[in-house]
Write a protein that holds these residues in place. Structure first.
Motif, PDB file in Angstrom:
ATOM      1  N   GLN A  33      29.433  13.035  11.803  1.00 57.01           N
ATOM      2  CA  GLN A  33      29.372  11.584  11.630  1.00 57.01           C
ATOM      3  C   GLN A  33      27.944  11.113  11.884  1.00 57.01           C
ATOM      4  OE1 GLN A  33      32.272   9.940  10.655  1.00 57.01           O
ATOM      5  NE2 GLN A  33      33.002  12.048  10.564  1.00 57.01           N
ATOM      6  N   GLU A  73      25.715   7.547  12.261  1.00 58.32           N
ATOM      7  CA  GLU A  73      25.760   6.096  12.400  1.00 58.32           C
ATOM      8  C   GLU A  73      24.346   5.535  12.517  1.00 58.32           C
ATOM      9  OE1 GLU A  73      30.050   5.806  14.776  1.00 58.32           O
ATOM     10  OE2 GLU A  73      28.211   5.034  15.670  1.00 58.32           O
ATOM     11  N   SER A 116      26.850  13.219  15.382  1.00 57.26           N
ATOM     12  CA  SER A 116      27.926  13.683  16.262  1.00 57.26           C
ATOM     13  C   SER A 116      27.927  15.190  16.533  1.00 57.26           C
ATOM     14  CB  SER A 116      29.291  13.306  15.653  1.00 57.26           C
ATOM     15  OG  SER A 116      29.426  13.908  14.381  1.00 57.26           O
ATOM     16  N   THR A 135      24.479  14.783   5.074  1.00 61.62           N
ATOM     17  CA  THR A 135      25.374  13.653   5.299  1.00 61.62           C
ATOM     18  C   THR A 135      24.518  12.446   5.641  1.00 61.62           C
ATOM     19  OG1 THR A 135      27.158  15.081   6.077  1.00 61.62           O
ATOM     20  CG2 THR A 135      27.285  12.755   6.678  1.00 61.62           C
TER      21      THR A 135
END
Lengths: 112, 110
Positions: free
Chosen positions: B3, B5, B26, B99
């Motif tokens: 993840q 952010e 993460s 990502t």
């Protein structure tokens, strides 16, 4: 030195047709990557080609496919186009032994 | 999967101001890159920085891999700095899959 080049810049297709997008990597780069940037979905990984082989694939249906040629350029094919395939498609390249990716200017695909 | 952010999602500055953009991730990473997306959609490489600190003119970046975050600093901002800034990471074992975070939309006012 030329960067990653993509063609065409813009492409308009009708639902159900096929689209072919092209990418030429930076000279000396052997890895090519494809990403999709759709409105509201962000940038998503599609495919990685290295030395002519598909090495990794993102979470996309089989109608998204591609290939890498002996000169390391690449094609992305999208079959049976759907309206939600409308997006900016970005190609990137890197050296095989290196992970830093450099991106092209993109192909904006519109499906009507 | 990993993840990513980014914060803040939007940032409005006056020309000449400084700013800090943050990227939290993460999992451990092999690669972390910062990009600036220009109005025509092209992603411009700013930094390749899986760890450590780098500087390039008015921009600098720091990645603290053990604490799973990276910071992008923009000093003396100019109107041409406007656009979307993306952080992208490749997690260990993800086979070159970057990502991306959802980006920070920066607007620099004259």
């Amino acid at each position: 030195e030329a960067g990653v080049t993509q063609s065409p810049t813009h492409l308009i297709k009708t639902r159900g047709q096929q689209a072919t997008l092209r990418c030429s990597p930076i000279s000396g780069h052997t890895s090519v990557y494809w990403y999709q940037q759709a409105l509201g979905l962000g940038l998503q990984f599609l495919l990685w080609y290295d030395e002519g082989e598909e090495r990794n694939r993102g979470n996309f249906p089989p109608r998204f496919s591609g290939r890498q040629f002996p000169n390391y350029s690449s094609e992305l094919n999208v079959n049976a186009l759907e309206l939600e395939d409308s997006a900016l498609y970005l190609c990137a390249s890197s050296l095989t032994r290196d992970t830093e990716a450099f991106f092209g200017q993109g192909t904006r695909l519109t499906v009507v | 999967g990993i993840q990513v952010e980014q914060s803040p999602p939007d940032l409005i500055l006056q020309e000449g101001a400084n700013s800090t953009l943050r990227c939290n991730f993460s999992d451990s990473v092999n690669n972390l890159q910062w990009f600036h997306q220009n109005p025509w959609g092209q992603l411009i490489n700013l930094f390749y920085i899986p760890s450590g600190t780098k500087q390039n003119g008015r921009l600098s970046a720091t990645t603290v891999a053990t604490e799973r975050y990276s910071l992008l600093y923009i000093s003396s901002s100019q109107t041409t700095d406007s656009g979307v800034y993306f952080c992208a990471v490749e997690s260990s074992g993800s086979a070159r899959q970057l990502t991306f975070g959802s980006g920070t939309q920066l607007t620099v006012l004259p």
